[in-house]
Design an enzyme around this catalytic site. Structure first.
Site, PDB file in Angstrom:
ATOM      1  CG  HIS A 253      31.536  56.985  28.359  1.00 56.24           C
ATOM      2  ND1 HIS A 253      31.783  55.610  28.129  1.00 56.24           N
ATOM      3  CD2 HIS A 253      32.186  57.812  27.709  1.00 56.24           C
ATOM      4  CE1 HIS A 253      32.534  55.615  27.119  1.00 56.24           C
ATOM      5  NE2 HIS A 253      32.931  56.937  26.941  1.00 56.24           N
TER       6      HIS A 253
ATOM      7  CG  HIS B 221      29.240  60.719  20.537  1.00 56.80           C
ATOM      8  ND1 HIS B 221      30.231  61.624  20.162  1.00 56.80           N
ATOM      9  CD2 HIS B 221      29.678  59.588  20.673  1.00 56.80           C
ATOM     10  CE1 HIS B 221      31.445  60.927  20.330  1.00 56.80           C
ATOM     11  NE2 HIS B 221      31.051  59.768  20.782  1.00 56.80           N
TER      12      HIS B 221
HETATM   13  O1  3AM Z   1      32.949  57.825  23.950  1.00 59.62           O
HETATM   14  P1  3AM Z   1      33.300  57.309  22.827  1.00 59.62           P
HETATM   15  O2  3AM Z   1      32.936  56.045  22.671  1.00 59.62           O
HETATM   16  O3  3AM Z   1      33.185  58.232  21.460  1.00 59.62           O
HETATM   17  O4  3AM Z   1      36.257  56.032  21.112  1.00 59.62           O
HETATM   18  C1  3AM Z   1      36.848  56.109  22.141  1.00 59.62           C
HETATM   19  C2  3AM Z   1      35.644  56.388  23.279  1.00 59.62           C
HETATM   20  O5  3AM Z   1      34.804  57.472  22.757  1.00 59.62           O
HETATM   21  C3  3AM Z   1      37.782  57.133  22.456  1.00 59.62           C
HETATM   22  O6  3AM Z   1      37.686  57.422  23.785  1.00 59.62           O
HETATM   23  C4  3AM Z   1      36.560  57.180  24.509  1.00 59.62           C
HETATM   24  C5  3AM Z   1      36.836  56.355  25.522  1.00 59.62           C
HETATM   25  O7  3AM Z   1      37.430  55.182  25.147  1.00 59.62           O
HETATM   26  N1  3AM Z   1      38.877  56.921  22.043  1.00 59.62           N
HETATM   27  C6  3AM Z   1      39.822  55.869  22.024  1.00 59.62           C
HETATM   28  N2  3AM Z   1      40.869  56.021  21.551  1.00 59.62           N
HETATM   29  C7  3AM Z   1      41.014  57.067  20.886  1.00 59.62           C
HETATM   30  C8  3AM Z   1      41.862  57.921  20.276  1.00 59.62           C
HETATM   31  N3  3AM Z   1      43.173  57.409  20.010  1.00 59.62           N
HETATM   32  C9  3AM Z   1      39.818  57.784  21.240  1.00 59.62           C
HETATM   33  N4  3AM Z   1      39.259  59.151  21.030  1.00 59.62           N
HETATM   34  C10 3AM Z   1      40.395  59.828  20.147  1.00 59.62           C
HETATM   35  N5  3AM Z   1      41.520  59.349  19.821  1.00 59.62           N
END
Ligand code: 3AM
Length: 180
Positions: free
Chosen positions: A37, A121
């Site tokens: 996603h 991304h």
């Molecule tokens: O879409 P991506 O994979 O970049 O890394 C987690 C994921 O990002 C991010 O939220 C998305 C869906 O889970 N994520 C998880 N914990 C986080 C946090 N504490 C976070 N982003 C910022 N702060």
């Protein structure tokens, strides 16, 4: 409490293309194809009543639908300590506009503002002790990756269920964008 984030769901075709990039990097934990996603805003743990406010706020977001093209691959972290392999997004004003609308809607309903600049991304893999040369080879072999354009006609509120087998993402609700 619910662990939430707002994202763009990708088409089946795009997810298949992205899944086809996986492999060749020891120490990489590849995102399950159904979990691929594009995050617009990570929300985190919120109580149920706040989740309802968030839902209402997202319902009020008005932004146009737009085409999205995935373009290239990259890495977050340093060469020595790479953390995330990602697929990038072609420059897209409509995406930036949508993200800003989502962000302001969430801030209006009481969430703290996101301090980090939006860096669109799709996370392909999380890395642990991946050898730099293999990461380098991945980036050069896959550098010409492109997928799309695909239509983006709604944003999705996801709930993340953390478990031993990795996170499972549940689409709670879709919010339509304006189509001409
Ligand atoms: O879409 P991506 O994979 O970049 O890394 C987690 C994921 O990002 C991010 O939220 C998305 C869906 O889970 N994520 C998880 N914990 C986080 C946090 N504490 C976070 N982003 C910022 N702060």
């Amino acid at each position: 409490m619910l662990r939430l984030f707002v994202a763009i769901a990708l088409t089946e075709e795009a997810r298949q293309r992205l899944a086809g990039l996986a492999g060749g990097v020891p120490g990489a934990r590849w995102t399950e194809p159904e979990n691929l996603h594009l995050t617009l805003r990570f929300i985190g743990e919120v109580p149920e009543d706040q989740a309802m406010d968030i839902d209402t706020a997202l319902t009020e977001v008005r932004a146009p639908a737009f085409p999205l093209t995935l373009d290239g691959v990259g890495v977050y972290g340093s060469a020595r300590k790479a953390r995330v392999l990602w697929a990038g997004v072609e420059r897209n004003e409509a995406l930036a506009h949508l993200q800003a609308k989502v962000e302001s809607a969430l801030v209006r309903c009481g969430l703290p503002a996101e301090e980090r600049k939006f860096s669109p991304h799709v996370t392909l893999a999380r890395l642990k002790d991946a050898p730099a040369d293999r990461i380098g080879r991945f980036l050069s072999d896959r550098g010409l990756f492109r997928a799309g354009p695909m239509p983006v006609e709604h944003v999705t509120l996801y709930r993340s269920h953390l478990g031993n087998g990795g996170a499972v993402y549940e689409a709670l609700r879709e919010y339509p964008l304006d189509t001409a």
